[in-house]
Design a protein around this motif. Sequence first.
Motif, PDB file in Angstrom:
ATOM      1  N   UNK A 132      -5.742 -16.585 -20.881  1.00 60.45           N
ATOM      2  CA  UNK A 132      -5.553 -15.936 -22.186  1.00 60.45           C
ATOM      3  C   UNK A 132      -5.560 -16.996 -23.278  1.00 60.45           C
ATOM      4  N   UNK A 133      -5.842 -16.538 -24.507  1.00 55.20           N
ATOM      5  CA  UNK A 133      -5.762 -17.416 -25.673  1.00 55.20           C
ATOM      6  C   UNK A 133      -4.924 -16.715 -26.722  1.00 55.20           C
ATOM      7  N   UNK A 157       1.414 -23.096 -19.399  1.00 57.57           N
ATOM      8  CA  UNK A 157       1.353 -22.264 -18.193  1.00 57.57           C
ATOM      9  C   UNK A 157       1.921 -20.883 -18.502  1.00 57.57           C
ATOM     10  N   UNK A 158       1.564 -19.903 -17.698  1.00 58.08           N
ATOM     11  CA  UNK A 158       2.075 -18.555 -17.918  1.00 58.08           C
ATOM     12  C   UNK A 158       3.580 -18.498 -17.675  1.00 58.08           C
ATOM     13  N   UNK A 159       4.095 -19.320 -16.758  1.00 57.26           N
ATOM     14  CA  UNK A 159       5.535 -19.359 -16.513  1.00 57.26           C
ATOM     15  C   UNK A 159       6.273 -19.884 -17.740  1.00 57.26           C
ATOM     16  N   UNK A 160       5.750 -20.944 -18.359  1.00 56.30           N
ATOM     17  CA  UNK A 160       6.367 -21.492 -19.568  1.00 56.30           C
ATOM     18  C   UNK A 160       6.271 -20.494 -20.723  1.00 56.30           C
ATOM     19  N   UNK A 161       5.160 -19.772 -20.790  1.00 57.77           N
ATOM     20  CA  UNK A 161       4.998 -18.750 -21.826  1.00 57.77           C
ATOM     21  C   UNK A 161       6.038 -17.640 -21.653  1.00 57.77           C
ATOM     22  N   UNK A 162       6.251 -17.197 -20.418  1.00 56.95           N
ATOM     23  CA  UNK A 162       7.228 -16.135 -20.159  1.00 56.95           C
ATOM     24  C   UNK A 162       8.656 -16.584 -20.459  1.00 56.95           C
ATOM     25  N   UNK A 163       8.961 -17.847 -20.216  1.00 53.86           N
ATOM     26  CA  UNK A 163      10.305 -18.360 -20.451  1.00 53.86           C
ATOM     27  C   UNK A 163      10.596 -18.588 -21.925  1.00 53.86           C
ATOM     28  N   UNK A 185      -5.144 -22.975 -31.375  1.00 54.93           N
ATOM     29  CA  UNK A 185      -5.187 -21.913 -30.374  1.00 54.93           C
ATOM     30  C   UNK A 185      -4.497 -22.364 -29.092  1.00 54.93           C
ATOM     31  N   UNK A 186      -3.717 -21.479 -28.503  1.00 51.04           N
ATOM     32  CA  UNK A 186      -2.946 -21.777 -27.304  1.00 51.04           C
ATOM     33  C   UNK A 186      -3.607 -21.112 -26.102  1.00 51.04           C
ATOM     34  N   UNK A 187      -4.020 -21.905 -25.133  1.00 47.59           N
ATOM     35  CA  UNK A 187      -4.627 -21.388 -23.913  1.00 47.59           C
ATOM     36  C   UNK A 187      -3.516 -21.243 -22.882  1.00 47.59           C
ATOM     37  N   UNK A 188      -3.339 -20.042 -22.365  1.00 49.59           N
ATOM     38  CA  UNK A 188      -2.323 -19.767 -21.354  1.00 49.59           C
ATOM     39  C   UNK A 188      -3.019 -19.777 -19.999  1.00 49.59           C
ATOM     40  N   UNK A 189      -2.493 -20.605 -19.093  1.00 52.98           N
ATOM     41  CA  UNK A 189      -3.128 -20.776 -17.796  1.00 52.98           C
ATOM     42  C   UNK A 189      -2.325 -20.098 -16.690  1.00 52.98           C
ATOM     43  N   UNK A 190      -3.036 -19.632 -15.686  1.00 45.71           N
ATOM     44  CA  UNK A 190      -2.434 -19.075 -14.479  1.00 45.71           C
ATOM     45  C   UNK A 190      -3.070 -19.778 -13.298  1.00 45.71           C
ATOM     46  N   UNK A 191      -2.262 -20.442 -12.487  1.00 46.52           N
ATOM     47  CA  UNK A 191      -2.729 -21.188 -11.314  1.00 46.52           C
ATOM     48  C   UNK A 191      -3.793 -22.216 -11.699  1.00 46.52           C
TER      49      UNK A 191
END
Length: 84
Positions: free
Chosen positions: A37-38, A7-13, A26-32
């Motif tokens: 993003x990848x 998740x984008x929250x986990x990515x930011x943390x 490859x890491x897919x970043x999800x929002x809602x």
Amino acid sequence: MRFTYMTSAAFNQNPSKAKKAASEHPLVITEHGEASYVLVRYSAFEENWRKPKSLYEALSDETSAFDEDFDPARTTFAGRDIEL
């Protein structure tokens, strides 16, 4: 090709955890819940997305996720009226 999701929250943390995960797949970043993003290693980016492949290279790629043989369902003419 396998993907890892975050998740984008986990990515930011924890961006270092994201970089570690992206070094393997490859890491897919999800929002809602939607992919947005990848994140990939630069070497993987150059390997797969920058260099155009010939048809032969694409079909003979050992790392492809689509390596199963094409096996379509058999079609029958039972129940059909055929006029010649």
